[in-house]
Scaffold this motif. Sequence first.
Motif, PDB file in Angstrom:
ATOM      1  N   ASN A  41       0.831  -1.211   0.000  1.00  0.00           N
ATOM      2  CA  ASN A  41       0.000   0.000   0.000  1.00  0.00           C
ATOM      3  C   ASN A  41       0.860   1.254   0.000  1.00  0.00           C
ATOM      4  O   ASN A  41       0.542   2.246  -0.670  1.00  0.00           O
ATOM      5  N   VAL A  42       1.977   1.190   0.756  1.00  0.00           N
ATOM      6  CA  VAL A  42       2.893   2.330   0.770  1.00  0.00           C
ATOM      7  C   VAL A  42       3.499   2.538  -0.609  1.00  0.00           C
ATOM      8  O   VAL A  42       3.572   3.661  -1.121  1.00  0.00           O
ATOM      9  N   ASN A  43       3.929   1.399  -1.243  1.00  0.00           N
ATOM     10  CA  ASN A  43       4.523   1.495  -2.583  1.00  0.00           C
ATOM     11  C   ASN A  43       3.508   2.017  -3.604  1.00  0.00           C
ATOM     12  O   ASN A  43       3.845   2.799  -4.492  1.00  0.00           O
ATOM     13  N   ILE A  44       2.267   1.531  -3.501  1.00  0.00           N
ATOM     14  CA  ILE A  44       1.222   1.978  -4.414  1.00  0.00           C
ATOM     15  C   ILE A  44       0.977   3.471  -4.245  1.00  0.00           C
ATOM     16  O   ILE A  44       0.811   4.215  -5.210  1.00  0.00           O
ATOM     17  N   SER A  45       0.974   3.907  -2.976  1.00  0.00           N
ATOM     18  CA  SER A  45       0.780   5.332  -2.716  1.00  0.00           C
ATOM     19  C   SER A  45       1.895   6.155  -3.341  1.00  0.00           C
ATOM     20  O   SER A  45       1.653   7.198  -3.959  1.00  0.00           O
TER      21      SER A  45
ATOM     22  N   GLU B 216       3.949   9.476  -7.901  1.00  0.00           N
ATOM     23  CA  GLU B 216       4.855   9.645  -9.044  1.00  0.00           C
ATOM     24  C   GLU B 216       4.071   9.824 -10.341  1.00  0.00           C
ATOM     25  O   GLU B 216       4.439  10.636 -11.197  1.00  0.00           O
ATOM     26  N   ILE B 217       2.986   9.043 -10.493  1.00  0.00           N
ATOM     27  CA  ILE B 217       2.155   9.158 -11.696  1.00  0.00           C
ATOM     28  C   ILE B 217       1.529  10.553 -11.765  1.00  0.00           C
ATOM     29  O   ILE B 217       1.497  11.184 -12.826  1.00  0.00           O
ATOM     30  N   ASN B 218       1.027  11.027 -10.619  1.00  0.00           N
ATOM     31  CA  ASN B 218       0.429  12.368 -10.597  1.00  0.00           C
ATOM     32  C   ASN B 218       1.458  13.434 -10.949  1.00  0.00           C
ATOM     33  O   ASN B 218       1.166  14.376 -11.702  1.00  0.00           O
ATOM     34  N   ALA B 219       2.677  13.273 -10.397  1.00  0.00           N
ATOM     35  CA  ALA B 219       3.734  14.238 -10.717  1.00  0.00           C
ATOM     36  C   ALA B 219       4.090  14.179 -12.198  1.00  0.00           C
ATOM     37  O   ALA B 219       4.301  15.206 -12.839  1.00  0.00           O
ATOM     38  N   SER B 220       4.141  12.935 -12.722  1.00  0.00           N
ATOM     39  CA  SER B 220       4.445  12.773 -14.145  1.00  0.00           C
ATOM     40  C   SER B 220       3.361  13.407 -15.017  1.00  0.00           C
ATOM     41  O   SER B 220       3.656  14.084 -16.001  1.00  0.00           O
ATOM     42  N   ASN B 221       2.093  13.173 -14.645  1.00  0.00           N
ATOM     43  CA  ASN B 221       0.991  13.773 -15.404  1.00  0.00           C
ATOM     44  C   ASN B 221       1.061  15.301 -15.369  1.00  0.00           C
ATOM     45  O   ASN B 221       0.800  15.972 -16.381  1.00  0.00           O
TER      46      ASN B 221
END
Length: 290
Positions: A93-97, A102-107
């Motif tokens: 869950n921590v890794n997914i968070s 990271e995905i949000n930052a990339s977007n």
Amino acid sequence: MKTNFRLLFSAAVILLATSCVSNKKFQSLQADYNTLQGRSNALFKENQDCQSNLGAANVKIAGLQDQLQAERAHVQSLQSALDKCLTSTSQGNVNISKLVDEINASNKYIQELIASKNKSDSLNMVLTNNLTRSLSREEMQDVDVQVLKGVVYISLSDNMLYKSGSYEISDKANETLSKIAKIIKDYKDFEVLIEGNTDNVPISKPNIRNNWDLSTLRASSVVQALQNNFGVDPKRLTAGGRGEYNPVASNDTEAGRMQNRRTQIIITPKLDQFMELINQAPASDSTGTK
């Protein structure tokens, strides 16, 4: 119990031996004895059966105890696996968070790039429109204007600029060059490179050694025309030739060779001048030509 029956039988025999007992009484006692003997045998067999069943039950109990012990060990193993799974899930869950962040930052970065590109495209369009505003539709057929990464490329065909097989400026080129000179002078802080290009067909002229010479001489002719005829500051001008080594099309066809025979006027603005170009347009010439 069997011993009691024997004692009873012995007592009965002694009684018969010491006293006078009727035959009928004896037969009754004999029958009782036989009955007791049968019951004794039945009880003995029942006792053996009980012992046998008890042994089997003990064996079964031992087996069940072993099975119970194995099940307890299995439960402990499952509990250990569950604990590890819960720990792994928590870490997951921590890794997914982190991955979501990271995905949000990339977007966000992608959106910024898209916005930056759109802004750059808009600036390029404004700059192109400003630079070509004074050129007529007929002139635009021989003039190609592009803006790439903040650099303006004005490509002029040799048919429009020069006399055939020569580096001398043709009469019909002067009007177009005058308008390009007006653009260059309006943006007086820009550096200007005049770059000559040819196809790969060898040149055969007594005073021109090869296509390097021809491309450089043509660029020099444009530079001198801008300086001498149209008043462009020569400190801003650079003449260069690239010969046949910077083609934009294949030299295998006449149409491709025609595209490669060109002179480029490369205008390099400073970055801080881009914003000024948005609201600034070249001033109209004295004849009002657009």
